[in-house]
Design a protein around this motif. Structure first.
Motif, PDB file in Angstrom:
ATOM      1  N   MET A 291      16.613   5.591  21.077  1.00 37.61           N
ATOM      2  CA  MET A 291      15.685   6.367  20.273  1.00 37.61           C
ATOM      3  C   MET A 291      15.691   7.801  20.812  1.00 37.61           C
ATOM      4  SD  MET A 291      11.537   5.799  19.765  1.00 37.61           S
ATOM      5  CE  MET A 291      11.720   4.182  19.092  1.00 37.61           C
ATOM      6  N   ASN A 292      15.792   8.754  19.901  1.00 43.88           N
ATOM      7  CA  ASN A 292      15.740  10.150  20.328  1.00 43.88           C
ATOM      8  C   ASN A 292      14.323  10.702  20.128  1.00 43.88           C
ATOM      9  OD1 ASN A 292      15.473  11.020  17.605  1.00 43.88           O
ATOM     10  ND2 ASN A 292      17.696  11.040  17.359  1.00 43.88           N
ATOM     11  N   THR A 293      14.123  11.948  20.488  1.00 46.50           N
ATOM     12  CA  THR A 293      12.788  12.560  20.421  1.00 46.50           C
ATOM     13  C   THR A 293      12.244  12.570  18.993  1.00 46.50           C
ATOM     14  OG1 THR A 293      13.296  13.940  22.330  1.00 46.50           O
ATOM     15  CG2 THR A 293      11.479  14.650  20.945  1.00 46.50           C
ATOM     16  N   LYS A 294      13.088  12.910  18.029  1.00 46.32           N
ATOM     17  CA  LYS A 294      12.637  12.950  16.640  1.00 46.32           C
ATOM     18  C   LYS A 294      12.193  11.568  16.171  1.00 46.32           C
ATOM     19  CE  LYS A 294      15.587  16.846  15.551  1.00 46.32           C
ATOM     20  NZ  LYS A 294      16.777  17.320  14.857  1.00 46.32           N
ATOM     21  N   GLU A 295      12.977  10.557  16.494  1.00 46.61           N
ATOM     22  CA  GLU A 295      12.615   9.185  16.110  1.00 46.61           C
ATOM     23  C   GLU A 295      11.319   8.753  16.796  1.00 46.61           C
ATOM     24  OE1 GLU A 295      17.121   7.459  15.375  1.00 46.61           O
ATOM     25  OE2 GLU A 295      16.269   7.436  17.394  1.00 46.61           O
ATOM     26  N   TYR A 296      11.174   9.125  18.050  1.00 49.72           N
ATOM     27  CA  TYR A 296       9.953   8.793  18.786  1.00 49.72           C
ATOM     28  C   TYR A 296       8.736   9.412  18.099  1.00 49.72           C
ATOM     29  CZ  TYR A 296       6.563   8.336  22.524  1.00 49.72           C
ATOM     30  OH  TYR A 296       5.430   8.025  23.241  1.00 49.72           O
ATOM     31  N   LEU A 297       8.845  10.703  17.748  1.00 51.81           N
ATOM     32  CA  LEU A 297       7.723  11.382  17.102  1.00 51.81           C
ATOM     33  C   LEU A 297       7.441  10.816  15.715  1.00 51.81           C
ATOM     34  CD1 LEU A 297       8.413  15.040  18.250  1.00 51.81           C
ATOM     35  CD2 LEU A 297       6.542  13.544  18.996  1.00 51.81           C
ATOM     36  N   ILE A 298       8.479  10.425  14.996  1.00 50.92           N
ATOM     37  CA  ILE A 298       8.258   9.785  13.690  1.00 50.92           C
ATOM     38  C   ILE A 298       7.495   8.487  13.868  1.00 50.92           C
ATOM     39  CG2 ILE A 298       9.424   8.623  11.761  1.00 50.92           C
ATOM     40  CD1 ILE A 298      11.575  10.871  11.971  1.00 50.92           C
ATOM     41  N   SER A 299       7.836   7.707  14.888  1.00 50.90           N
ATOM     42  CA  SER A 299       7.096   6.462  15.133  1.00 50.90           C
ATOM     43  C   SER A 299       5.649   6.766  15.513  1.00 50.90           C
ATOM     44  CB  SER A 299       7.791   5.604  16.192  1.00 50.90           C
ATOM     45  OG  SER A 299       7.664   6.176  17.477  1.00 50.90           O
ATOM     46  N   CYS A 300       5.441   7.848  16.267  1.00 50.90           N
ATOM     47  CA  CYS A 300       4.067   8.252  16.611  1.00 50.90           C
ATOM     48  C   CYS A 300       3.289   8.637  15.353  1.00 50.90           C
ATOM     49  CB  CYS A 300       4.085   9.424  17.589  1.00 50.90           C
ATOM     50  SG  CYS A 300       4.615   9.020  19.253  1.00 50.90           S
ATOM     51  N   LEU A 301       3.945   9.347  14.442  1.00 48.23           N
ATOM     52  CA  LEU A 301       3.275   9.750  13.206  1.00 48.23           C
ATOM     53  C   LEU A 301       2.897   8.527  12.373  1.00 48.23           C
ATOM     54  CD1 LEU A 301       2.205  11.906  11.337  1.00 48.23           C
ATOM     55  CD2 LEU A 301       4.526  12.156  10.404  1.00 48.23           C
ATOM     56  N   ILE A 302       3.772   7.562  12.295  1.00 47.76           N
ATOM     57  CA  ILE A 302       3.458   6.326  11.573  1.00 47.76           C
ATOM     58  C   ILE A 302       2.206   5.692  12.160  1.00 47.76           C
ATOM     59  CG2 ILE A 302       4.242   3.960  11.119  1.00 47.76           C
ATOM     60  CD1 ILE A 302       7.131   5.194  11.045  1.00 47.76           C
ATOM     61  N   GLU A 303       2.148   5.628  13.476  1.00 51.01           N
ATOM     62  CA  GLU A 303       0.993   5.030  14.151  1.00 51.01           C
ATOM     63  C   GLU A 303      -0.284   5.828  13.880  1.00 51.01           C
ATOM     64  OE1 GLU A 303      -0.631   4.121  18.654  1.00 51.01           O
ATOM     65  OE2 GLU A 303       1.484   4.569  18.369  1.00 51.01           O
ATOM     66  N   GLU A 304      -0.193   7.145  13.973  1.00 52.96           N
ATOM     67  CA  GLU A 304      -1.383   7.964  13.740  1.00 52.96           C
ATOM     68  C   GLU A 304      -1.884   7.836  12.304  1.00 52.96           C
ATOM     69  OE1 GLU A 304      -3.143   9.164  16.028  1.00 52.96           O
ATOM     70  OE2 GLU A 304      -1.685   9.064  17.655  1.00 52.96           O
ATOM     71  N   LEU A 305      -0.968   7.798  11.344  1.00 52.68           N
ATOM     72  CA  LEU A 305      -1.388   7.645   9.948  1.00 52.68           C
ATOM     73  C   LEU A 305      -2.042   6.287   9.713  1.00 52.68           C
ATOM     74  CD1 LEU A 305       1.599   9.394   8.168  1.00 52.68           C
ATOM     75  CD2 LEU A 305      -0.733  10.277   8.448  1.00 52.68           C
ATOM     76  N   ALA A 306      -1.570   5.266  10.399  1.00 52.35           N
ATOM     77  CA  ALA A 306      -2.205   3.951  10.303  1.00 52.35           C
ATOM     78  C   ALA A 306      -3.614   4.004  10.886  1.00 52.35           C
ATOM     79  CB  ALA A 306      -1.362   2.905  11.033  1.00 52.35           C
ATOM     80  N   GLU A 307      -3.800   4.774  11.944  1.00 55.16           N
ATOM     81  CA  GLU A 307      -5.131   4.890  12.540  1.00 55.16           C
ATOM     82  C   GLU A 307      -6.076   5.662  11.623  1.00 55.16           C
ATOM     83  OE1 GLU A 307      -4.475   6.366  16.512  1.00 55.16           O
ATOM     84  OE2 GLU A 307      -3.507   4.506  17.129  1.00 55.16           O
ATOM     85  N   VAL A 308      -5.564   6.680  10.926  1.00 55.49           N
ATOM     86  CA  VAL A 308      -6.377   7.375   9.925  1.00 55.49           C
ATOM     87  C   VAL A 308      -6.807   6.377   8.857  1.00 55.49           C
ATOM     88  CG1 VAL A 308      -6.370   9.125   8.090  1.00 55.49           C
ATOM     89  CG2 VAL A 308      -5.305   9.640  10.303  1.00 55.49           C
ATOM     90  N   GLN A 309      -5.861   5.590   8.397  1.00 52.77           N
ATOM     91  CA  GLN A 309      -6.147   4.582   7.375  1.00 52.77           C
ATOM     92  C   GLN A 309      -7.229   3.620   7.851  1.00 52.77           C
ATOM     93  OE1 GLN A 309      -2.803   2.059   6.565  1.00 52.77           O
ATOM     94  NE2 GLN A 309      -3.665   1.285   4.677  1.00 52.77           N
ATOM     95  N   LYS A 310      -7.118   3.157   9.064  1.00 54.59           N
ATOM     96  CA  LYS A 310      -8.086   2.201   9.616  1.00 54.59           C
ATOM     97  C   LYS A 310      -9.493   2.802   9.633  1.00 54.59           C
ATOM     98  CE  LYS A 310      -8.860   1.528  13.993  1.00 54.59           C
ATOM     99  NZ  LYS A 310      -8.781   1.278  15.410  1.00 54.59           N
ATOM    100  N   GLU A 311      -9.606   4.038  10.070  1.00 56.88           N
ATOM    101  CA  GLU A 311     -10.930   4.671  10.140  1.00 56.88           C
ATOM    102  C   GLU A 311     -11.497   4.941   8.753  1.00 56.88           C
ATOM    103  OE1 GLU A 311     -12.594   4.622  12.814  1.00 56.88           O
ATOM    104  OE2 GLU A 311     -10.946   4.212  14.185  1.00 56.88           O
ATOM    105  N   LEU A 312     -10.644   5.276   7.791  1.00 57.12           N
ATOM    106  CA  LEU A 312     -11.129   5.507   6.432  1.00 57.12           C
ATOM    107  C   LEU A 312     -11.598   4.211   5.783  1.00 57.12           C
ATOM    108  CD1 LEU A 312      -8.602   8.193   5.183  1.00 57.12           C
ATOM    109  CD2 LEU A 312     -11.006   8.522   5.806  1.00 57.12           C
ATOM    110  N   VAL A 313     -10.943   3.109   6.092  1.00 55.19           N
ATOM    111  CA  VAL A 313     -11.406   1.813   5.592  1.00 55.19           C
ATOM    112  C   VAL A 313     -12.803   1.513   6.140  1.00 55.19           C
ATOM    113  CG1 VAL A 313     -11.014  -0.684   5.709  1.00 55.19           C
ATOM    114  CG2 VAL A 313      -9.139   0.849   5.115  1.00 55.19           C
ATOM    115  N   LYS A 314     -13.043   1.863   7.391  1.00 52.60           N
ATOM    116  CA  LYS A 314     -14.380   1.673   7.970  1.00 52.60           C
ATOM    117  C   LYS A 314     -15.421   2.506   7.225  1.00 52.60           C
ATOM    118  CE  LYS A 314     -12.899   0.407  12.600  1.00 52.60           C
ATOM    119  NZ  LYS A 314     -12.842   0.821  14.010  1.00 52.60           N
ATOM    120  N   CYS A 315     -15.001   3.693   6.750  1.00 51.71           N
ATOM    121  CA  CYS A 315     -15.920   4.511   5.944  1.00 51.71           C
ATOM    122  C   CYS A 315     -16.347   3.767   4.686  1.00 51.71           C
ATOM    123  CB  CYS A 315     -15.260   5.837   5.568  1.00 51.71           C
ATOM    124  SG  CYS A 315     -15.069   6.993   6.926  1.00 51.71           S
TER     125      CYS A 315
END
Length: 94
Positions: free
Chosen positions: A1-25
């Protein structure tokens, strides 16, 4: 995995966390404060959204620019308004 792929995986995770918190709303209201961290659901969603923006900026620094079309944004708003009208008409949205 290179840096770009790592950051893309981080973005996927962060967007899932946004989704989780919005569902709680939706489940508990935006203003509900968690007894665990004393922040409202919408405040926690904002923190996760900021985290996603940070990762997007890191991707941009690595040369990965996610193109955002202003026209697409306008079109999406119009499509959403039409769908909301239909949902109101059907009684699903009050």
């Amino acid at each position: 995995m290179n840096t770009k792929e790592y950051l893309i995986s981080c973005l996927i995770e962060e967007l899932a966390e946004v989704q989780k918190e919005l569902v709680k709303c939706l489940r508990f209201t935006p203003d509900h404060v968690s007894p665990h961290d004393q922040r409202s659901n919408i405040a926690r969603a904002g923190l996760e959204y900021a985290d996603a923006i940070a990762i997007i900026e890191m991707l941009e620094a690595e040369g990965v620019v996610i193109p955002i079309s202003p026209e697409r944004i306008v079109e999406k708003k119009e499509r959403t308004k039409k769908l909301m009208f239909t949902s109101r008409k059907l009684g699903a949205l009050k």
